[in-house]
Design a protein around this motif. Structure first.
Motif, PDB file in Angstrom:
ATOM      1  N   GLN A 133      46.454  59.088  36.895  1.00 17.20           N
ATOM      2  CA  GLN A 133      46.420  58.899  35.446  1.00 17.20           C
ATOM      3  C   GLN A 133      46.562  60.238  34.714  1.00 17.20           C
ATOM      4  N   ALA A 134      45.925  61.261  35.251  1.00 18.19           N
ATOM      5  CA  ALA A 134      46.028  62.591  34.640  1.00 18.19           C
ATOM      6  C   ALA A 134      47.469  63.101  34.709  1.00 18.19           C
ATOM      7  N   GLU A 135      48.101  62.876  35.846  1.00 13.61           N
ATOM      8  CA  GLU A 135      49.503  63.292  35.998  1.00 13.61           C
ATOM      9  C   GLU A 135      50.405  62.513  35.045  1.00 13.61           C
ATOM     10  N   ASN A 136      50.115  61.240  34.881  1.00 13.80           N
ATOM     11  CA  ASN A 136      50.923  60.409  33.992  1.00 13.80           C
ATOM     12  C   ASN A 136      50.799  60.868  32.544  1.00 13.80           C
ATOM     13  N   GLN A 137      49.580  61.203  32.150  1.00 13.91           N
ATOM     14  CA  GLN A 137      49.369  61.683  30.785  1.00 13.91           C
ATOM     15  C   GLN A 137      50.093  63.003  30.537  1.00 13.91           C
ATOM     16  N   ALA A 138      50.208  63.809  31.601  1.00 12.58           N
ATOM     17  CA  ALA A 138      50.896  65.097  31.481  1.00 12.58           C
ATOM     18  C   ALA A 138      52.409  64.942  31.641  1.00 12.58           C
ATOM     19  N   GLY A 139      52.851  63.716  31.953  1.00 10.59           N
ATOM     20  CA  GLY A 139      54.272  63.480  32.141  1.00 10.59           C
ATOM     21  C   GLY A 139      54.813  64.024  33.440  1.00 10.59           C
ATOM     22  N   LYS A 140      53.929  64.207  34.442  1.00  9.43           N
ATOM     23  CA  LYS A 140      54.349  64.803  35.712  1.00  9.43           C
ATOM     24  C   LYS A 140      53.721  64.060  36.890  1.00  9.43           C
ATOM     25  N   VAL A 141      54.073  62.802  37.053  1.00 11.73           N
ATOM     26  CA  VAL A 141      53.571  62.043  38.190  1.00 11.73           C
ATOM     27  C   VAL A 141      54.198  62.587  39.471  1.00 11.73           C
ATOM     28  N   GLN A 142      53.356  62.975  40.427  1.00  7.88           N
ATOM     29  CA  GLN A 142      53.833  63.591  41.657  1.00  7.88           C
ATOM     30  C   GLN A 142      54.066  62.594  42.781  1.00  7.88           C
ATOM     31  N   ALA A 143      53.332  61.502  42.773  1.00  6.06           N
ATOM     32  CA  ALA A 143      53.370  60.561  43.894  1.00  6.06           C
ATOM     33  C   ALA A 143      54.653  59.733  43.908  1.00  6.06           C
ATOM     34  N   ASP A 144      55.119  59.430  45.121  1.00  5.99           N
ATOM     35  CA  ASP A 144      56.226  58.502  45.316  1.00  5.99           C
ATOM     36  C   ASP A 144      55.714  57.147  45.790  1.00  5.99           C
ATOM     37  N   VAL A 145      54.705  57.174  46.669  1.00  7.11           N
ATOM     38  CA  VAL A 145      54.156  55.945  47.255  1.00  7.11           C
ATOM     39  C   VAL A 145      52.636  55.975  47.167  1.00  7.11           C
ATOM     40  N   LEU A 146      52.045  54.830  46.851  1.00  9.24           N
ATOM     41  CA  LEU A 146      50.589  54.683  46.810  1.00  9.24           C
ATOM     42  C   LEU A 146      50.147  53.663  47.848  1.00  9.24           C
ATOM     43  N   LEU A 147      49.060  53.956  48.556  1.00  8.35           N
ATOM     44  CA  LEU A 147      48.416  52.975  49.422  1.00  8.35           C
ATOM     45  C   LEU A 147      46.916  53.111  49.161  1.00  8.35           C
ATOM     46  N   LEU A 148      46.381  52.167  48.364  1.00  8.73           N
ATOM     47  CA  LEU A 148      44.995  52.260  47.916  1.00  8.73           C
ATOM     48  C   LEU A 148      44.250  50.962  48.245  1.00  8.73           C
ATOM     49  N   ALA A 149      42.977  50.905  47.890  1.00 10.57           N
ATOM     50  CA  ALA A 149      42.094  49.866  48.420  1.00 10.57           C
ATOM     51  C   ALA A 149      42.447  48.435  48.057  1.00 10.57           C
ATOM     52  N   ASP A 150      42.695  48.175  46.767  1.00 10.92           N
ATOM     53  CA  ASP A 150      42.681  46.764  46.369  1.00 10.92           C
ATOM     54  C   ASP A 150      43.734  46.413  45.333  1.00 10.92           C
ATOM     55  N   ALA A 151      43.992  45.125  45.214  1.00  7.12           N
ATOM     56  CA  ALA A 151      45.010  44.615  44.295  1.00  7.12           C
ATOM     57  C   ALA A 151      44.647  44.863  42.839  1.00  7.12           C
ATOM     58  N   VAL A 152      43.361  44.901  42.519  1.00  5.90           N
ATOM     59  CA  VAL A 152      42.948  45.142  41.133  1.00  5.90           C
ATOM     60  C   VAL A 152      43.466  46.491  40.645  1.00  5.90           C
ATOM     61  N   THR A 153      43.366  47.495  41.499  1.00  9.27           N
ATOM     62  CA  THR A 153      43.875  48.828  41.156  1.00  9.27           C
ATOM     63  C   THR A 153      45.368  48.768  40.850  1.00  9.27           C
ATOM     64  N   PHE A 154      46.104  48.056  41.688  1.00 11.68           N
ATOM     65  CA  PHE A 154      47.553  47.970  41.494  1.00 11.68           C
ATOM     66  C   PHE A 154      47.920  47.129  40.278  1.00 11.68           C
ATOM     67  N   GLU A 155      47.115  46.117  39.989  1.00  9.14           N
ATOM     68  CA  GLU A 155      47.373  45.318  38.789  1.00  9.14           C
ATOM     69  C   GLU A 155      47.257  46.185  37.540  1.00  9.14           C
ATOM     70  N   GLY A 156      46.263  47.065  37.541  1.00 10.39           N
ATOM     71  CA  GLY A 156      46.101  47.967  36.407  1.00 10.39           C
ATOM     72  C   GLY A 156      47.295  48.894  36.244  1.00 10.39           C
ATOM     73  N   LEU A 157      47.788  49.423  37.362  1.00  7.90           N
ATOM     74  CA  LEU A 157      48.946  50.323  37.323  1.00  7.90           C
ATOM     75  C   LEU A 157      50.212  49.563  36.932  1.00  7.90           C
ATOM     76  N   LYS A 158      50.291  48.328  37.382  1.00  6.83           N
ATOM     77  CA  LYS A 158      51.446  47.495  37.020  1.00  6.83           C
ATOM     78  C   LYS A 158      51.474  47.250  35.512  1.00  6.83           C
ATOM     79  N   LYS A 159      50.308  46.995  34.928  1.00  4.57           N
ATOM     80  CA  LYS A 159      50.236  46.764  33.483  1.00  4.57           C
ATOM     81  C   LYS A 159      50.677  47.997  32.692  1.00  4.57           C
ATOM     82  N   GLN A 160      50.479  49.171  33.295  1.00  2.00           N
ATOM     83  CA  GLN A 160      50.906  50.412  32.648  1.00  2.00           C
ATOM     84  C   GLN A 160      52.382  50.708  32.888  1.00  2.00           C
TER      85      GLN A 160
END
Length: 347
Positions: free
Chosen positions: A89-116
């Motif tokens: 989120q910090a990278e996104n706010q700065a306009g410099k997202v570094q990640a290409d792929v995410l593998l995190l715990a749960d679908a809720v996290t991804f739903e939030g990112l999808k909404k963004q």
């Protein structure tokens, strides 16, 4: 006439030598062979991977991927799901997202990112072997494994394994139980959302844990260490960690409580503005492939892919009762749930 012919012969020979010399000095060296061009269809370049998986598991996954795709240089960052998400989120706010792929715990996290609108849509061909209800219909993410939160007990301190989550609030477990914090662990945040919305639990369940002096620590790994060492007798923790530790000979046992268990699927997804889409897609394909899922099983996870068996000591998803809640509601309420949890436990 003879002298003339002799002279003419000398002139001719001299000229021949001169021209021969010029020809020799003007010869070009053989052209150097160009290195074969990289096949545009073969992934290469840098890939940045953000994950909440344990460090050793990340190392094994990247090594297996690189065995198939040696021209991709993978840089990884790992921490708890909540911290990884905060970094993103910090990278996104700065306009410099570094990640290409995410593998995190749960679908809720991804739903939030999808909404963004941070996730790309990619429907891997490997999804044909993954249960549809564990995959985002828009292709933003897919589960990669089945991870249940269970009760862990130290068998040297607990002679009769419990069968209910109520054991954490029982008199015999006072000061002797431990759980991960939803402020750090995505699995724990998911659990809080599910338990607080399940009949028979609710926020009263968490208040009873607080009244019984259940300890709250940063992540699942710390919970397991406390139970395995005997520092605590009971723990709320993801199942694969317990099975893995038991296989090493530690005095731990896992219990799937009769009321049911929350399950996360540790989804994987590609960032919308990835700098290396081809490598990112290849990484997702590998994780969901038969080889990738067999690797997950060998490490100790229950695979999500049909036809790949769960490792010894763990149950497949059809062998235990699952408790859950609507993903959209959990996504909407996650921050409020964490604040409520903090209010109860005073973190």
């Amino acid at each position: 006439m003879r002298l003339l012919k002799k002279g003419s012969l000398l002139v001719s020979l001299t000229a021949l030598l001169v021209f021969s010399g010029c020809g020799t000095s003007g010869q070009q060296e053989p052209a150097k062979q160009e290195a074969p061009k990289q096949d545009a269809n073969i992934p290469s370049g840098k890939l940045t991977f953000y994950t909440s998986q344990p460090e050793d598991d990340v190392t094994k996954l990247v090594a297996a991927f690189n065995k198939k795709y040696p021209d991709v240089k993978v840089a990884s960052f790992r921490s708890g799901t909540e911290e990884v998400t905060a970094k993103l989120q910090a990278e996104n706010q700065a306009g410099k997202v570094q990640a290409d792929v995410l593998l995190l715990a749960d679908a809720v996290t991804f739903e939030g990112l999808k909404k963004q609108n941070l996730l790309a849509s990619y429907k891997s061909p490997e999804l044909a072997k993954v249960p549809k209800d564990l995959v985002d219909p828009d292709g933003a993410y897919s589960g990669t494994k089945v991870m249940a939160t269970v009760l862990a007990v130290n068998t040297q301190k607990v002679k009769t394994p419990p069968t209910s989550w109520k054991a954490l609030a029982a008199a015999e477990s006072k000061d002797a139980a431990i759980m991960p914090s939803p402020l750090y662990s995505g699995a724990a945040a998911y659990n809080v959302g599910v338990f607080s919305r399940t009949d028979g639990f609710g926020w009263d369940f968490f208040k009873s844990l607080k009244a019984n002096n259940v300890s709250v620590v940063k992540g699942n790994g710390a919970v397991l260490n406390a139970v395995a060492s005997g520092e605590k007798s009971y723990g709320m923790v993801v199942d694969y960690l317990v099975a893995r530790e038991k296989a090493k000979g530690s005095p731990v046992e896992l219990v799937y409580p009769s009321e049911g268990v929350p399950v996360i699927t540790e989804p994987i997804g590609i960032l919308k503005h990835t700098a290396n889409e081809k490598a990112a897609q290849a990484f997702v394909d590998f994780v969901l492939s038969e080889d990738g899922q067999k690797l997950a099983s060998s490490i100790g996870y229950t695979p999500i892919r049909e036809g790949v068996e769960a490792p010894k000591g763990l149950k497949s998803i059809n062998q235990f009762k699952v408790i859950s809640s609507e993903i959209s509601k959990l996504t909407e309420a996650r921050e409020a749930d964490k604040k409520q949890f903090t209010s109860v436990f005073g973190q």
